[in-house]
Design a protein around this motif. Structure first.
Motif, PDB file in Angstrom:
ATOM      1  N   MET A 155       0.839  -1.210   0.000  1.00  0.00           N
ATOM      2  CA  MET A 155       0.000   0.000   0.000  1.00  0.00           C
ATOM      3  C   MET A 155       0.874   1.261   0.000  1.00  0.00           C
ATOM      4  O   MET A 155       1.810   1.365   0.788  1.00  0.00           O
ATOM      5  CB  MET A 155      -0.894   0.003   1.253  1.00  0.00           C
ATOM      6  CG  MET A 155      -1.783   1.241   1.369  1.00  0.00           C
ATOM      7  SD  MET A 155      -2.875   1.199   2.820  1.00  0.00           S
ATOM      8  CE  MET A 155      -4.204   0.147   2.241  1.00  0.00           C
ATOM      9  N   ASN A 156       0.537   2.190  -0.896  1.00  0.00           N
ATOM     10  CA  ASN A 156       1.281   3.455  -0.888  1.00  0.00           C
ATOM     11  C   ASN A 156       0.472   4.541  -0.164  1.00  0.00           C
ATOM     12  O   ASN A 156      -0.676   4.316   0.246  1.00  0.00           O
ATOM     13  CB  ASN A 156       1.686   3.881  -2.309  1.00  0.00           C
ATOM     14  CG  ASN A 156       0.470   4.146  -3.220  1.00  0.00           C
ATOM     15  OD1 ASN A 156      -0.572   4.600  -2.764  1.00  0.00           O
ATOM     16  ND2 ASN A 156       0.632   3.863  -4.520  1.00  0.00           N
ATOM     17  N   GLY A 157       1.088   5.714  -0.043  1.00  0.00           N
ATOM     18  CA  GLY A 157       0.441   6.797   0.691  1.00  0.00           C
ATOM     19  C   GLY A 157      -0.907   7.168   0.103  1.00  0.00           C
ATOM     20  O   GLY A 157      -1.883   7.399   0.833  1.00  0.00           O
ATOM     21  N   ALA A 158      -0.971   7.229  -1.229  1.00  0.00           N
ATOM     22  CA  ALA A 158      -2.236   7.608  -1.875  1.00  0.00           C
ATOM     23  C   ALA A 158      -3.324   6.598  -1.553  1.00  0.00           C
ATOM     24  O   ALA A 158      -4.475   6.972  -1.279  1.00  0.00           O
ATOM     25  CB  ALA A 158      -2.039   7.715  -3.388  1.00  0.00           C
ATOM     26  N   GLN A 159      -2.968   5.319  -1.574  1.00  0.00           N
ATOM     27  CA  GLN A 159      -3.971   4.295  -1.244  1.00  0.00           C
ATOM     28  C   GLN A 159      -4.430   4.422   0.212  1.00  0.00           C
ATOM     29  O   GLN A 159      -5.612   4.229   0.518  1.00  0.00           O
ATOM     30  CB  GLN A 159      -3.384   2.904  -1.512  1.00  0.00           C
ATOM     31  CG  GLN A 159      -3.188   2.629  -3.010  1.00  0.00           C
ATOM     32  CD  GLN A 159      -2.409   1.358  -3.273  1.00  0.00           C
ATOM     33  OE1 GLN A 159      -1.299   1.180  -2.753  1.00  0.00           O
ATOM     34  NE2 GLN A 159      -2.992   0.469  -4.069  1.00  0.00           N
ATOM     35  N   SER A 160      -3.488   4.772   1.084  1.00  0.00           N
ATOM     36  CA  SER A 160      -3.877   4.934   2.489  1.00  0.00           C
ATOM     37  C   SER A 160      -4.795   6.135   2.669  1.00  0.00           C
ATOM     38  O   SER A 160      -5.687   6.145   3.521  1.00  0.00           O
ATOM     39  CB  SER A 160      -2.634   5.062   3.380  1.00  0.00           C
ATOM     40  OG  SER A 160      -2.071   6.358   3.316  1.00  0.00           O
ATOM     41  N   VAL A 161      -4.604   7.146   1.838  1.00  0.00           N
ATOM     42  CA  VAL A 161      -5.467   8.340   1.901  1.00  0.00           C
ATOM     43  C   VAL A 161      -6.870   7.999   1.402  1.00  0.00           C
ATOM     44  O   VAL A 161      -7.876   8.336   2.043  1.00  0.00           O
ATOM     45  CB  VAL A 161      -4.852   9.493   1.069  1.00  0.00           C
ATOM     46  CG1 VAL A 161      -5.865  10.627   0.888  1.00  0.00           C
ATOM     47  CG2 VAL A 161      -3.588  10.010   1.737  1.00  0.00           C
ATOM     48  N   VAL A 162      -6.947   7.327   0.258  1.00  0.00           N
ATOM     49  CA  VAL A 162      -8.258   6.979  -0.295  1.00  0.00           C
ATOM     50  C   VAL A 162      -8.996   6.041   0.663  1.00  0.00           C
ATOM     51  O   VAL A 162     -10.199   6.217   0.928  1.00  0.00           O
ATOM     52  CB  VAL A 162      -8.122   6.354  -1.698  1.00  0.00           C
ATOM     53  CG1 VAL A 162      -9.459   5.792  -2.183  1.00  0.00           C
ATOM     54  CG2 VAL A 162      -7.598   7.395  -2.689  1.00  0.00           C
ATOM     55  N   ALA A 190       2.501   9.602   7.366  1.00  0.00           N
ATOM     56  CA  ALA A 190       1.590  10.532   8.040  1.00  0.00           C
ATOM     57  C   ALA A 190       0.311  10.785   7.259  1.00  0.00           C
ATOM     58  O   ALA A 190      -0.662  11.310   7.806  1.00  0.00           O
ATOM     59  CB  ALA A 190       2.307  11.866   8.285  1.00  0.00           C
ATOM     60  N   ALA A 191       0.292  10.423   5.980  1.00  0.00           N
ATOM     61  CA  ALA A 191      -0.777  10.900   5.093  1.00  0.00           C
ATOM     62  C   ALA A 191      -2.158  10.414   5.522  1.00  0.00           C
ATOM     63  O   ALA A 191      -3.143  11.175   5.483  1.00  0.00           O
ATOM     64  CB  ALA A 191      -0.490  10.483   3.652  1.00  0.00           C
ATOM     65  N   ALA A 192      -2.281   9.147   5.933  1.00  0.00           N
ATOM     66  CA  ALA A 192      -3.589   8.615   6.324  1.00  0.00           C
ATOM     67  C   ALA A 192      -4.127   9.339   7.560  1.00  0.00           C
ATOM     68  O   ALA A 192      -5.290   9.769   7.585  1.00  0.00           O
ATOM     69  CB  ALA A 192      -3.487   7.113   6.588  1.00  0.00           C
ATOM     70  N   ALA A 193      -3.274   9.507   8.563  1.00  0.00           N
ATOM     71  CA  ALA A 193      -3.717  10.196   9.783  1.00  0.00           C
ATOM     72  C   ALA A 193      -4.083  11.644   9.475  1.00  0.00           C
ATOM     73  O   ALA A 193      -5.075  12.180  10.002  1.00  0.00           O
ATOM     74  CB  ALA A 193      -2.626  10.126  10.845  1.00  0.00           C
ATOM     75  N   SER A 251       5.159   6.744  -1.866  1.00  0.00           N
ATOM     76  CA  SER A 251       6.010   5.946  -0.960  1.00  0.00           C
ATOM     77  C   SER A 251       5.153   4.971  -0.144  1.00  0.00           C
ATOM     78  O   SER A 251       3.953   5.165   0.011  1.00  0.00           O
ATOM     79  CB  SER A 251       6.774   6.873  -0.015  1.00  0.00           C
ATOM     80  OG  SER A 251       7.606   7.738  -0.763  1.00  0.00           O
ATOM     81  N   PRO A 252       5.781   3.912   0.379  1.00  0.00           N
ATOM     82  CA  PRO A 252       5.002   2.907   1.130  1.00  0.00           C
ATOM     83  C   PRO A 252       4.361   3.491   2.389  1.00  0.00           C
ATOM     84  O   PRO A 252       4.977   4.290   3.102  1.00  0.00           O
ATOM     85  CB  PRO A 252       6.047   1.849   1.500  1.00  0.00           C
ATOM     86  CG  PRO A 252       7.185   2.065   0.552  1.00  0.00           C
ATOM     87  CD  PRO A 252       7.199   3.538   0.238  1.00  0.00           C
ATOM     88  N   ALA A 253       3.155   3.065   2.657  1.00  0.00           N
ATOM     89  CA  ALA A 253       2.425   3.495   3.847  1.00  0.00           C
ATOM     90  C   ALA A 253       2.015   2.258   4.639  1.00  0.00           C
ATOM     91  O   ALA A 253       2.109   1.126   4.157  1.00  0.00           O
ATOM     92  CB  ALA A 253       1.194   4.315   3.459  1.00  0.00           C
ATOM     93  N   GLU A 254       1.553   2.481   5.852  1.00  0.00           N
ATOM     94  CA  GLU A 254       1.256   1.347   6.736  1.00  0.00           C
ATOM     95  C   GLU A 254      -0.213   0.958   6.749  1.00  0.00           C
ATOM     96  O   GLU A 254      -0.594   0.012   7.428  1.00  0.00           O
ATOM     97  CB  GLU A 254       1.739   1.679   8.151  1.00  0.00           C
ATOM     98  CG  GLU A 254       3.260   1.770   8.223  1.00  0.00           C
ATOM     99  CD  GLU A 254       3.759   2.243   9.584  1.00  0.00           C
ATOM    100  OE1 GLU A 254       2.960   2.803  10.356  1.00  0.00           O
ATOM    101  OE2 GLU A 254       4.966   2.042   9.854  1.00  0.00           O
ATOM    102  N   GLY A 255      -1.042   1.705   6.052  1.00  0.00           N
ATOM    103  CA  GLY A 255      -2.466   1.370   6.025  1.00  0.00           C
ATOM    104  C   GLY A 255      -3.313   2.594   6.249  1.00  0.00           C
ATOM    105  O   GLY A 255      -2.801   3.687   6.499  1.00  0.00           O
ATOM    106  N   SER A 256      -4.612   2.386   6.148  1.00  0.00           N
ATOM    107  CA  SER A 256      -5.540   3.493   6.351  1.00  0.00           C
ATOM    108  C   SER A 256      -5.614   3.836   7.834  1.00  0.00           C
ATOM    109  O   SER A 256      -5.307   3.014   8.700  1.00  0.00           O
ATOM    110  CB  SER A 256      -6.928   3.114   5.845  1.00  0.00           C
ATOM    111  OG  SER A 256      -6.877   2.856   4.459  1.00  0.00           O
TER     112      SER A 256
END
Lengths: 517, 517
Positions: free
Chosen positions: B1-8, B138-141, B169-174
């Protein structure tokens, strides 16, 4: 005399002759004052735009061609906001622009009426100079300072906020025009240093920008290149580039990061003349942002605020190139209607029919290469590109250029996606009977994004595909143009395009050709 | 999962279901992520606008009707700038909106590429909350916080700037959805104070705004008015007003300053329920900015961030009005095609044919009075007005409302001058098969400025007259609509209008009627 009259008088006295306007209630006194003549009888030419992005884009086109600012008239924070994108582009072009933005009367701001906003805050990101007049007695002097700021080399965007009561209250008269500072001279040491570099045997590129791309400066640079073996380069996008037969050909730096790196891998040293070191337009994962290799050395002949053309002349003298022969482009065109109906065929036909002295406003994105190649050997003309990357500039830019140069044919080459942002410019072209021919490349896509999606490493899918798709419903540019008083025609073959374009070049007035590429 | 996916994923988890988009290169990963489904299978609905002012205006229309935010997707500083004017309007409407604005990769900003700008600076004047994500982790939070900010009572515009590398970049989830705080309760003391005032025998007006204009709150207010003799007022412009048969009629405060003063001269005390004290839209020389006389007293029942509807219920109880009968508007229409072809005749016919539950987006300026009068006694419907005064909102507002309420007919009443600012909304209506009927009042003038010029005390002249004139060339709205895939018709008589409007009310899909008033 009220404040607005003192502002208009000061603008006229400072050489500002054209007002691109989209006014509202808080600008009514300024609008009324546009009728006033200067002591020498000159009056402001007032040109209405039906959207503020058209207004600021016209000011960019005018300023690039006139070499002095037009004034825009905008309505409060939101009206200015609508014009910001093309002010961003104008600022990146180094175009002088003066914005007059009306605001609520000073005493009215406290009531937080619906249109109240932080006008200075809106102005600041896209302005080099921002000031709010405190009253009618200060407005004229503030206006003279705004024009001076716009003309500060290498030209700036100056925004003057004029509260309604500063416009309607009594003023003492116009302010005298202020002097415009000349560009800074380049130190002899810089010229000597670069002259030395040009003889060191390393592979050299001279990167020109701004006024150093003027016809005479370009010729001087051509002599230096011929004498020293240096390559002449300019940025992918240039505010105003002389091109065609009789001009020194110059290589444009390509758009994509890996192409830039490929070009500069062949170059050991770069000399900047009014230019910045090349960088990628966007960042991409695992691709460099910088255009130059780490081993490439960079020298500055002239900073953007310095006198690049004079520095080129001094450099030519220092390397003994003042009279070095230079190979100029020769006219070589092929207007045949044989071959594929694509941007390359279209470009050939444009180059074959373009009249001498034409101004080409270019925002054709993925459809631009065909005409770029062909126009190098067309008649002498100038090309104006999108400088700040914010699409929706080409139509208003062409419109403003036509206001500045009524005796020159203006040709606007535009992608369909970008043209939708500021299509209202067509109405102003019809209204002002401007001699602009617009060629819309109707590929019905944000085609650049098809390319960019893959380049950033994202994976295409149905949703993404639909976000780039302009085919459902299909835009009908002939209808859109007719709706704003501009005659248009849709073409689907080279022969049709040739007939339509040649006809447009022979007649005057606004035309639109929708090319179904 | 990337940052954009975590945001969506975070947006979906927070109840955000619609994305109004005009993306560019820096938003490609976000666009790709729109395809991803939430764990419960829901996907974001992605709606493309061909100009950012359309995108933000649609988000306003959606948010007003859905009571929760859509997300906009905008491209860097200039793309956000193009959307600012309708964000200003949304903010003045108290509409929840979340903007996601792409920016250059964090490490790319230093190179000052052409599209670089101060994105936070652009966002701030029209946003209540602004934040830039520092990276993908940080993007999801940050996204969850942005939604929470948008829902902060009485709703806000929240702008999250998402650098390209934070998206790819890689993210950790929503991130989990954050709680939305309820509106603050109104203190008992305020209710008791106002209850006391309502019995003091003075001429009283209750001024309602925001959620206190909801159908149930309005009914409660009507009972209070019936029990106490107070007059019910709302602002000239309201975000969402229930109107028509079965609803409590409410007086709109008039537009012009002297009319406001005239109205409040009859009123001794004003009770504010989610409203501000009335002020003039603009300042005029020698006219008051304040709407109230100095002798009028003002009491606050509920501040805009407080729970106005609950306060009204408590007040009704305190004054014994919980079951007071109230006179509701009755349906009374006259669809005859006799009489003058003007806004009043048009308004009568609109009122006669409007279907129940219709949403009316109104930006008809000098042509609005006719329908305002007639619709009071039409079927039950809701009217959405231009809240921030920045023209060019009506078409996108209607478009967004139709996305939010697919089962309700949307009618957009618009002046021709204002409609030109964001006409691209018609394309989205066609693309999304939205059930919107647009009525363009084509008076071919900025007619309000004819009035305002005199009101500010400026003198009309030829130049000024030409600045308000849209007749040369005449805009052809049927052609403009056809160019964007919307069927249109021009009408010049009441009979023609009646036939066209009745037909549009019976069928589904976008239509445009150009009324040559």
């Amino acid at each position: 005399m009220n404040g607005a009259q003192s502002v208009v008088g000061t603008l006229l006295g400072s050489g500002v002759e054209v007002c691109f306007a989209n006014p509202g209630t808080s600008e009514m006194h300024f609008v009324a004052a546009l009728e006033d003549a200067a002591p020498d009888g000159t009056r402001m030419r007032a040109v209405l735009g039906l959207f503020e992005g058209v207004v600021t884009g016209m000011a960019d086109g005018y300023g690039r061609m006139a070499g002095k600012p037009a004034v825009t008239l905008l309505h409060l924070g939101p009206g200015l906001a609508n014009g910001l994108a093309n002010l961003h582009n104008a600022r990146r072009a180094g175009t002088p622009v003066v914005n007059i933005v009306g605001d609520h009367a000073t005493y009215h701001v406290q009531y937080d009426a619906p249109l109240t906003s932080d006008v200075e805050g809106v102005a600041r990101p896209m302005s080099d100079w921002v000031h709010t007049s405190t009253g009618a007695l200060a407005a004229a002097a503030d206006t003279a300072r705004a024009v001076q700021a716009a003309m500060q080399y290498p030209r700036q965007v100056a925004t003057l906020i004029l509260p309604a009561d500063a416009a309607w209250s009594p003023a003492e008269g116009s302010a005298p025009a202020l002097p415009f500072a000349a560009p800074a001279p380049v130190a002899d040491a810089a010229i000597a240093r670069v002259a030395g570099l040009l003889g060191n045997g390393r592979g050299t590129a001279i990167l020109l920008a701004g006024d150093s791309l003027g016809e005479q400066a370009l010729l001087t640079a051509g002599r230096i290149a011929a004498a020293t073996g240096a390559r002449l380069l300019c940025d992918t996008f240039t505010p105003r580039l002389p091109r065609g037969a009789g001009r020194v050909p110059i290589e444009r730096i390509p758009y994509f990061a890996e192409q830039i790196v490929g070009l500069f891998a062949q170059i050991d040293q770069v000399v900047l003349v009014g230019a910045k070191a090349p960088v990628a337009f966007f960042a991409y994962p695992d691709k460099p942002s910088k255009g130059l290799a780490d081993s490439t050395t960079v020298s500055v002949l002239a900073h953007p605020h310095e006198d690049g053309p004079a520095a080129l002349t001094a450099l030519a003298e220092a390397v003994g190139a003042l009279r070095t022969p230079v190979v100029l482009a020769e006219r070589q065109v092929d207007g045949s209607t044989e071959g594929r109906f694509d941007q390359f065929g279209i470009g050939r036909i444009i180059a074959a029919h373009l009249p001498e002295g034409a101004i080409v406003s270019e925002e054709a994105a993925t459809s631009s290469l065909g005409s770029q190649i062909a126009l190098v050997t067309s008649v002498p003309h100038e090309v104006l590109s999108l400088m700040g990357g914010s699409i929706g500039q080409g139509l208003p830019l062409a419109t403003g250029a036509a206001v500045a140069c009524p005796d020159r044919k203006v040709v606007c080459l535009h992608g369909d996606g970008g043209a939708m942002y500021t299509l209202q410019a067509l109405w102003t072209q019809a209204r002002e009977r401007l001699d602009v021919t617009t060629v819309v490349f109707a590929n019905r896509r944000y085609a650049i994004l098809d390319i960019e999606l893959g380049r950033v490493g994202a994976t295409g899918n149905e949703v993404a595909g639909r976000m780039f798709d302009l085919a459902d419903p299909e835009l009908q540019w002939v209808d859109l143009a007719r709706g704003m008083g501009v005659e248009g025609v849709r073409v689907t073959t080279l022969a049709e395009f040739s007939a339509a374009f040649a006809s447009a070049m022979r007649s005057r007035g606004p035309r639109l050709i929708e090319v179904m590429v």
